[in-house]
Design an enzyme around this catalytic site. Structure first.
Site, PDB file in Angstrom:
ATOM      1  N   LYS A  30      20.622  60.079  35.894  1.00 24.00           N
ATOM      2  CA  LYS A  30      22.482  60.340  35.567  1.00 24.00           C
ATOM      3  C   LYS A  30      22.627  60.068  33.884  1.00 24.00           C
ATOM      4  CE  LYS A  30      23.018  62.397  40.004  1.00 24.00           C
ATOM      5  NZ  LYS A  30      23.093  64.003  39.367  1.00 24.00           N
ATOM      6  N   ILE A  87      32.584  61.253  46.523  1.00 21.70           N
ATOM      7  CA  ILE A  87      32.930  62.325  47.224  1.00 21.70           C
ATOM      8  C   ILE A  87      32.471  62.247  48.344  1.00 21.70           C
ATOM      9  CG2 ILE A  87      33.320  64.340  46.344  1.00 21.70           C
ATOM     10  CD1 ILE A  87      34.139  62.427  44.123  1.00 21.70           C
ATOM     11  N   TYR A  91      18.052  56.900  40.269  1.00 21.49           N
ATOM     12  CA  TYR A  91      19.512  58.110  39.790  1.00 21.49           C
ATOM     13  C   TYR A  91      19.388  57.748  39.016  1.00 21.49           C
ATOM     14  CZ  TYR A  91      23.287  60.138  42.571  1.00 21.49           C
ATOM     15  OH  TYR A  91      24.680  61.747  41.714  1.00 21.49           O
ATOM     16  N   ASP A 113      20.363  77.638  44.862  1.00 19.59           N
ATOM     17  CA  ASP A 113      20.339  76.391  45.927  1.00 19.59           C
ATOM     18  C   ASP A 113      18.502  77.096  46.766  1.00 19.59           C
ATOM     19  OD1 ASP A 113      22.002  73.750  47.235  1.00 19.59           O
ATOM     20  OD2 ASP A 113      20.192  74.597  47.815  1.00 19.59           O
ATOM     21  N   THR A 157      31.536  63.954  50.443  1.00 24.53           N
ATOM     22  CA  THR A 157      30.694  65.392  50.430  1.00 24.53           C
ATOM     23  C   THR A 157      29.235  64.821  52.078  1.00 24.53           C
ATOM     24  OG1 THR A 157      28.935  64.574  48.898  1.00 24.53           O
ATOM     25  CG2 THR A 157      30.757  66.229  48.838  1.00 24.53           C
TER      26      THR A 157
HETATM   27  N1  NAD Z   1      28.720  63.508  46.925  1.00 27.20           N
HETATM   28  C1  NAD Z   1      29.155  62.321  46.175  1.00 27.20           C
HETATM   29  O1  NAD Z   1      29.833  61.440  45.877  1.00 27.20           O
HETATM   30  C2  NAD Z   1      28.666  62.451  44.333  1.00 27.20           C
HETATM   31  C3  NAD Z   1      29.004  61.758  42.948  1.00 27.20           C
HETATM   32  C4  NAD Z   1      29.124  61.625  41.779  1.00 27.20           C
HETATM   33  C5  NAD Z   1      27.663  62.532  41.549  1.00 27.20           C
HETATM   34  N2  NAD Z   1      27.601  63.049  42.703  1.00 27.20           N
HETATM   35  C6  NAD Z   1      26.418  64.406  42.733  1.00 27.20           C
HETATM   36  O2  NAD Z   1      26.964  65.350  42.477  1.00 27.20           O
HETATM   37  C7  NAD Z   1      25.994  66.601  43.298  1.00 27.20           C
HETATM   38  C8  NAD Z   1      26.071  67.045  43.606  1.00 27.20           C
HETATM   39  O3  NAD Z   1      26.273  66.412  45.717  1.00 27.20           O
HETATM   40  P1  NAD Z   1      26.663  66.704  46.822  1.00 27.20           P
HETATM   41  O4  NAD Z   1      27.196  65.346  47.029  1.00 27.20           O
HETATM   42  O5  NAD Z   1      27.469  68.108  46.550  1.00 27.20           O
HETATM   43  O6  NAD Z   1      25.069  66.836  47.127  1.00 27.20           O
HETATM   44  P2  NAD Z   1      24.901  67.577  48.695  1.00 27.20           P
HETATM   45  O7  NAD Z   1      23.696  67.361  49.348  1.00 27.20           O
HETATM   46  O8  NAD Z   1      25.695  67.709  49.532  1.00 27.20           O
HETATM   47  O9  NAD Z   1      24.584  69.068  47.777  1.00 27.20           O
HETATM   48  C9  NAD Z   1      23.113  69.145  46.891  1.00 27.20           C
HETATM   49  C10 NAD Z   1      22.815  70.669  46.955  1.00 27.20           C
HETATM   50  O10 NAD Z   1      21.926  70.634  45.994  1.00 27.20           O
HETATM   51  C11 NAD Z   1      20.854  71.613  46.220  1.00 27.20           C
HETATM   52  N3  NAD Z   1      19.756  70.883  46.223  1.00 27.20           N
HETATM   53  C12 NAD Z   1      18.327  70.113  45.804  1.00 27.20           C
HETATM   54  N4  NAD Z   1      17.409  69.663  45.241  1.00 27.20           N
HETATM   55  C13 NAD Z   1      17.420  70.654  45.145  1.00 27.20           C
HETATM   56  C14 NAD Z   1      16.956  71.544  43.951  1.00 27.20           C
HETATM   57  N5  NAD Z   1      15.469  71.606  43.731  1.00 27.20           N
HETATM   58  N6  NAD Z   1      16.826  72.299  43.704  1.00 27.20           N
HETATM   59  C15 NAD Z   1      17.973  73.693  44.129  1.00 27.20           C
HETATM   60  N7  NAD Z   1      18.705  72.686  44.960  1.00 27.20           N
HETATM   61  C16 NAD Z   1      18.759  71.715  45.475  1.00 27.20           C
HETATM   62  C17 NAD Z   1      20.529  71.130  47.959  1.00 27.20           C
HETATM   63  O11 NAD Z   1      20.019  72.229  48.532  1.00 27.20           O
HETATM   64  C18 NAD Z   1      22.377  70.605  48.575  1.00 27.20           C
HETATM   65  O12 NAD Z   1      22.874  72.178  48.623  1.00 27.20           O
HETATM   66  C19 NAD Z   1      24.351  66.266  42.780  1.00 27.20           C
HETATM   67  O13 NAD Z   1      24.116  65.992  41.017  1.00 27.20           O
HETATM   68  C20 NAD Z   1      25.006  64.697  43.317  1.00 27.20           C
HETATM   69  O14 NAD Z   1      24.430  63.580  41.656  1.00 27.20           O
HETATM   70  C21 NAD Z   1      27.469  63.219  43.658  1.00 27.20           C
END
Ligand code: NAD
Length: 248
Positions: free
Chosen positions: A159, A188, A155, A35, A190
Protein backbone atom coordinates in the site's frame (compact mmCIF):
# COMPACT_ATOMS: atom_id res chain seq x y z
CA UNK A 1 -23.81 14.56 -13.27
CA UNK A 2 -21.43 12.76 -15.58
CA UNK A 3 -23.74 11.56 -18.36
CA UNK A 4 -21.84 10.07 -21.30
CA UNK A 5 -18.80 9.28 -19.15
CA UNK A 6 -17.44 5.81 -18.46
CA UNK A 7 -15.87 4.49 -15.23
CA UNK A 8 -13.87 1.27 -14.78
CA UNK A 9 -13.80 -0.21 -11.25
CA UNK A 10 -11.68 -3.19 -10.20
CA UNK A 11 -12.72 -5.32 -7.23
CA UNK A 12 -16.24 -4.16 -8.06
CA UNK A 13 -17.80 -7.50 -7.11
CA UNK A 14 -17.59 -6.70 -3.39
CA UNK A 15 -17.10 -4.12 -0.65
CA UNK A 16 -15.56 -0.75 -1.45
CA UNK A 17 -15.27 -1.45 -5.21
CA UNK A 18 -18.91 -2.52 -5.47
CA UNK A 19 -20.13 0.50 -3.49
CA UNK A 20 -18.05 2.82 -5.66
CA UNK A 21 -19.39 1.25 -8.87
CA UNK A 22 -22.86 2.14 -7.57
CA UNK A 23 -21.78 5.69 -6.66
CA UNK A 24 -20.33 6.22 -10.17
CA UNK A 25 -23.56 4.89 -11.69
CA UNK A 26 -25.65 7.21 -9.50
CA UNK A 27 -23.47 10.11 -10.71
CA UNK A 28 -24.39 9.24 -14.31
CA UNK A 29 -21.40 7.17 -15.46
CA UNK A 30 -21.68 3.94 -17.42
CA UNK A 31 -19.75 1.49 -15.26
CA UNK A 32 -17.42 -1.40 -16.11
CA UNK A 33 -17.36 -3.86 -13.21
CA UNK A 34 -14.03 -5.71 -13.22
CA UNK A 35 -13.38 -8.57 -10.80
CA UNK A 36 -11.79 -12.01 -10.81
CA UNK A 37 -14.84 -13.41 -9.00
CA UNK A 38 -17.25 -14.04 -11.87
CA UNK A 39 -20.31 -14.82 -9.72
CA UNK A 40 -19.86 -11.67 -7.61
CA UNK A 41 -19.16 -9.53 -10.69
CA UNK A 42 -22.23 -10.81 -12.53
CA UNK A 43 -24.38 -10.19 -9.43
CA UNK A 44 -23.06 -6.61 -9.14
CA UNK A 45 -23.86 -6.02 -12.82
CA UNK A 46 -27.39 -7.40 -12.33
CA UNK A 47 -27.95 -5.14 -9.27
CA UNK A 48 -26.87 -2.00 -11.11
CA UNK A 49 -28.93 -2.84 -14.18
CA UNK A 50 -31.99 -3.61 -12.06
CA UNK A 51 -31.65 -0.10 -10.61
CA UNK A 52 -31.72 1.30 -14.18
CA UNK A 53 -27.99 1.96 -14.53
CA UNK A 54 -25.72 1.22 -17.46
CA UNK A 55 -23.24 -1.46 -16.32
CA UNK A 56 -21.30 -4.42 -17.65
CA UNK A 57 -19.17 -7.05 -15.94
CA UNK A 58 -15.77 -7.99 -17.34
CA UNK A 59 -13.92 -10.91 -15.76
CA UNK A 60 -10.48 -9.58 -14.88
CA UNK A 61 -7.56 -10.75 -12.78
CA UNK A 62 -5.47 -7.67 -12.03
CA UNK A 63 -2.31 -9.78 -11.66
CA UNK A 64 -2.57 -10.84 -15.32
CA UNK A 65 -1.49 -8.19 -17.84
CA UNK A 66 -3.45 -9.73 -20.75
CA UNK A 67 -6.59 -9.98 -18.63
CA UNK A 68 -6.41 -6.29 -17.62
CA UNK A 69 -5.67 -5.24 -21.22
CA UNK A 70 -8.70 -7.19 -22.46
CA UNK A 71 -11.06 -5.81 -19.80
CA UNK A 72 -10.05 -2.20 -20.53
CA UNK A 73 -10.31 -2.75 -24.31
CA UNK A 74 -13.75 -4.40 -23.95
CA UNK A 75 -14.92 -1.49 -21.80
CA UNK A 76 -13.90 1.04 -24.44
CA UNK A 77 -15.51 -1.04 -27.18
CA UNK A 78 -18.74 -1.45 -25.20
CA UNK A 79 -19.16 2.10 -23.88
CA UNK A 80 -17.13 4.15 -26.37
CA UNK A 81 -14.34 5.46 -24.12
CA UNK A 82 -12.91 5.67 -20.61
CA UNK A 83 -12.92 8.72 -18.31
CA UNK A 84 -12.51 7.46 -14.76
CA UNK A 85 -11.07 4.43 -13.00
CA UNK A 86 -10.96 3.18 -9.43
CA UNK A 87 -8.47 0.42 -8.66
CA UNK A 88 -9.90 -1.31 -5.59
CA UNK A 89 -9.07 -4.99 -6.21
CA UNK A 90 -6.98 -6.04 -3.25
CA UNK A 91 -6.21 -8.66 -0.64
CA UNK A 92 -4.80 -8.18 2.85
CA UNK A 93 -2.91 -11.48 3.01
CA UNK A 94 -1.79 -13.16 6.20
CA UNK A 95 -1.87 -11.25 9.45
CA UNK A 96 -0.08 -12.08 12.65
CA UNK A 97 3.49 -12.74 11.53
CA UNK A 98 6.26 -10.24 12.21
CA UNK A 99 8.44 -9.10 9.31
CA UNK A 100 11.11 -11.79 9.83
CA UNK A 101 8.46 -14.52 10.14
CA UNK A 102 6.19 -13.93 7.15
CA UNK A 103 6.21 -16.38 4.23
CA UNK A 104 7.60 -15.59 0.78
CA UNK A 105 4.37 -16.95 -0.68
CA UNK A 106 2.27 -14.39 1.22
CA UNK A 107 4.67 -11.58 0.29
CA UNK A 108 4.53 -12.46 -3.42
CA UNK A 109 0.73 -12.81 -3.44
CA UNK A 110 0.03 -9.51 -1.69
CA UNK A 111 2.55 -7.55 -3.79
CA UNK A 112 1.19 -9.17 -6.99
CA UNK A 113 -2.45 -8.22 -6.35
CA UNK A 114 -2.18 -4.95 -4.42
CA UNK A 115 0.86 -3.30 -6.02
CA UNK A 116 1.66 -4.96 -9.37
CA UNK A 117 -2.09 -5.24 -10.04
CA UNK A 118 -2.51 -1.50 -9.54
CA UNK A 119 0.40 -0.77 -11.91
CA UNK A 120 -1.01 -3.14 -14.57
CA UNK A 121 -4.34 -1.30 -14.33
CA UNK A 122 -2.67 2.12 -14.74
CA UNK A 123 -0.66 0.78 -17.67
CA UNK A 124 -3.83 0.08 -19.64
CA UNK A 125 -6.21 2.69 -18.20
CA UNK A 126 -3.96 5.72 -18.83
CA UNK A 127 -3.70 5.24 -22.64
CA UNK A 128 -7.45 4.57 -22.85
CA UNK A 129 -8.26 7.74 -20.85
CA UNK A 130 -5.81 9.81 -22.93
CA UNK A 131 -7.52 8.60 -26.13
CA UNK A 132 -10.90 9.56 -24.60
CA UNK A 133 -9.80 13.17 -23.98
CA UNK A 134 -8.63 12.94 -20.36
CA UNK A 135 -10.02 12.03 -16.97
CA UNK A 136 -8.99 10.80 -13.54
CA UNK A 137 -7.87 7.66 -11.76
CA UNK A 138 -8.09 6.81 -8.05
CA UNK A 139 -6.05 3.98 -6.56
CA UNK A 140 -7.18 2.31 -3.36
CA UNK A 141 -4.33 2.45 -0.85
CA UNK A 142 -5.09 2.32 2.88
CA UNK A 143 -4.15 3.86 6.20
CA UNK A 144 -1.49 1.14 5.79
CA UNK A 145 -0.20 3.17 2.82
CA UNK A 146 0.75 5.97 5.22
CA UNK A 147 1.49 4.32 8.57
CA UNK A 148 3.25 1.11 9.55
CA UNK A 149 1.19 -1.69 11.11
CA UNK A 150 2.72 -4.55 13.09
CA UNK A 151 2.43 -8.07 11.63
CA UNK A 152 1.18 -6.77 8.27
CA UNK A 153 4.44 -6.00 6.46
CA UNK A 154 3.54 -7.25 2.95
CA UNK A 155 0.25 -5.30 2.95
CA UNK A 156 1.88 -2.16 4.37
CA UNK A 157 4.71 -2.35 1.81
CA UNK A 158 2.25 -2.89 -1.06
CA UNK A 159 0.00 0.00 0.00
CA UNK A 160 2.97 2.37 0.53
CA UNK A 161 3.98 1.33 -3.00
CA UNK A 162 0.52 2.24 -4.29
CA UNK A 163 0.92 5.75 -2.84
CA UNK A 164 4.35 6.17 -4.50
CA UNK A 165 3.03 4.86 -7.81
CA UNK A 166 0.08 7.26 -7.55
CA UNK A 167 2.34 10.28 -6.96
CA UNK A 168 4.61 9.37 -9.87
CA UNK A 169 1.84 8.71 -12.41
CA UNK A 170 0.13 11.91 -11.24
CA UNK A 171 3.07 14.17 -12.06
CA UNK A 172 3.78 12.34 -15.31
CA UNK A 173 0.33 12.67 -16.88
CA UNK A 174 -1.35 15.77 -15.44
CA UNK A 175 -0.32 18.02 -18.34
CA UNK A 176 -1.93 15.56 -20.73
CA UNK A 177 -5.20 15.70 -18.78
CA UNK A 178 -5.08 12.65 -16.51
CA UNK A 179 -5.11 13.20 -12.75
CA UNK A 180 -4.18 10.33 -10.42
CA UNK A 181 -4.95 10.23 -6.69
CA UNK A 182 -5.24 7.59 -3.97
CA UNK A 183 -7.74 7.06 -1.18
CA UNK A 184 -6.50 5.71 2.13
CA UNK A 185 -9.44 4.15 3.97
CA UNK A 186 -9.30 3.29 7.66
CA UNK A 187 -11.32 0.31 8.86
CA UNK A 188 -14.38 0.09 6.60
CA UNK A 189 -17.37 -2.24 7.06
CA UNK A 190 -16.78 -4.68 4.17
CA UNK A 191 -16.52 -8.48 3.72
CA UNK A 192 -12.69 -8.13 3.96
CA UNK A 193 -13.04 -7.16 7.62
CA UNK A 194 -15.57 -9.88 8.40
CA UNK A 195 -12.63 -12.29 7.89
CA UNK A 196 -10.50 -10.47 10.48
CA UNK A 197 -9.91 -11.86 13.97
CA UNK A 198 -12.58 -10.13 16.18
CA UNK A 199 -9.91 -9.21 18.76
CA UNK A 200 -7.82 -7.50 16.06
CA UNK A 201 -10.90 -5.65 14.80
CA UNK A 202 -11.67 -4.49 18.36
CA UNK A 203 -8.09 -3.21 18.63
CA UNK A 204 -8.35 -1.36 15.31
CA UNK A 205 -11.54 0.40 16.41
CA UNK A 206 -9.96 1.28 19.77
CA UNK A 207 -7.10 3.19 18.08
CA UNK A 208 -9.45 4.98 15.67
CA UNK A 209 -10.47 8.45 16.98
CA UNK A 210 -13.94 8.03 15.43
CA UNK A 211 -14.40 4.73 17.31
CA UNK A 212 -16.42 3.21 14.50
CA UNK A 213 -15.93 1.54 11.16
CA UNK A 214 -16.27 3.74 8.10
CA UNK A 215 -19.05 3.17 5.58
CA UNK A 216 -18.39 1.98 2.06
CA UNK A 217 -20.43 4.97 0.84
CA UNK A 218 -18.03 7.37 2.63
CA UNK A 219 -15.12 6.02 0.57
CA UNK A 220 -17.21 5.74 -2.62
CA UNK A 221 -18.34 9.36 -2.55
CA UNK A 222 -14.76 10.54 -2.00
CA UNK A 223 -13.63 8.56 -5.06
CA UNK A 224 -16.41 9.95 -7.26
CA UNK A 225 -15.56 13.47 -6.05
CA UNK A 226 -11.86 12.94 -6.86
CA UNK A 227 -12.87 12.01 -10.42
CA UNK A 228 -15.13 15.05 -10.80
CA UNK A 229 -14.40 18.51 -12.20
CA UNK A 230 -14.65 19.91 -8.68
CA UNK A 231 -11.43 18.06 -7.88
CA UNK A 232 -9.72 19.39 -11.03
CA UNK A 233 -6.64 20.71 -9.18
CA UNK A 234 -6.26 17.74 -6.80
CA UNK A 235 -3.50 15.51 -8.12
CA UNK A 236 -1.02 13.04 -6.67
CA UNK A 237 -2.67 13.06 -3.24
CA UNK A 238 -3.25 10.25 -0.78
CA UNK A 239 -6.60 11.24 0.73
CA UNK A 240 -7.33 9.64 4.09
CA UNK A 241 -10.90 8.46 4.70
CA UNK A 242 -10.23 7.14 8.17
CA UNK A 243 -12.14 9.17 10.79
CA UNK A 244 -8.89 10.88 11.84
CA UNK A 245 -6.77 7.76 12.48
CA UNK A 246 -3.79 9.14 10.59
CA UNK A 247 -4.10 12.59 12.21
CA UNK A 248 -2.86 11.28 15.57
N1 NAD B 1 -12.11 -2.86 4.19
C1 NAD B 1 -11.22 -2.06 4.73
O1 NAD B 1 -11.26 -1.76 5.93
C2 NAD B 1 -10.13 -1.48 3.89
C3 NAD B 1 -9.30 -0.50 4.49
C4 NAD B 1 -8.30 0.09 3.72
C5 NAD B 1 -8.11 -0.32 2.42
N2 NAD B 1 -8.91 -1.27 1.89
C6 NAD B 1 -8.67 -1.64 0.48
O2 NAD B 1 -9.89 -1.49 -0.23
C7 NAD B 1 -9.89 -2.38 -1.34
C8 NAD B 1 -11.20 -3.16 -1.33
O3 NAD B 1 -11.30 -3.85 -0.10
P1 NAD B 1 -12.68 -4.46 0.41
O4 NAD B 1 -12.69 -4.34 1.88
O5 NAD B 1 -13.81 -3.90 -0.37
O6 NAD B 1 -12.43 -6.00 0.07
P2 NAD B 1 -13.41 -7.16 -0.46
O7 NAD B 1 -12.68 -8.42 -0.12
O8 NAD B 1 -14.80 -6.94 0.00
O9 NAD B 1 -13.38 -6.92 -2.05
C9 NAD B 1 -12.21 -7.09 -2.79
C10 NAD B 1 -12.60 -7.47 -4.21
O10 NAD B 1 -11.38 -7.56 -4.98
C11 NAD B 1 -11.48 -8.71 -5.79
N3 NAD B 1 -10.14 -9.19 -6.12
C12 NAD B 1 -9.21 -9.72 -5.29
N4 NAD B 1 -8.13 -10.09 -5.99
C13 NAD B 1 -8.37 -9.77 -7.28
C14 NAD B 1 -7.64 -9.91 -8.49
N5 NAD B 1 -6.42 -10.49 -8.51
N6 NAD B 1 -8.18 -9.45 -9.64
C15 NAD B 1 -9.41 -8.88 -9.64
N7 NAD B 1 -10.17 -8.76 -8.55
C16 NAD B 1 -9.65 -9.20 -7.38
C17 NAD B 1 -12.25 -9.73 -4.96
O11 NAD B 1 -12.81 -10.76 -5.78
C18 NAD B 1 -13.28 -8.84 -4.30
O12 NAD B 1 -14.46 -8.74 -5.08
C19 NAD B 1 -8.64 -3.26 -1.19
O13 NAD B 1 -7.62 -2.74 -2.03
C20 NAD B 1 -8.27 -3.07 0.27
O14 NAD B 1 -6.89 -3.28 0.49
C21 NAD B 1 -9.91 -1.87 2.58
Amino acid sequence: MSQGKVAFVTGAGSGIGKGTALAFAEAGYAVAIADRDEAAGAAAEAELRAAGHSAAFFACDVTDDASVAAAVAETVERFGGLHAAFNAAGIEGEHGKLTAEGTLDNWNRVIAVDLTGTWLCLRHQIPAILKSGGGAIVNCASVAGILGAPAFSAYVAAKHGVVGLTRTAAIEYVRQGVRVNAVCPGTIATPMNQKLDPELLKGLLAISPAGRMGLVSEVARTVVFLCSEGAGFINGQAISVDGGWNAQ
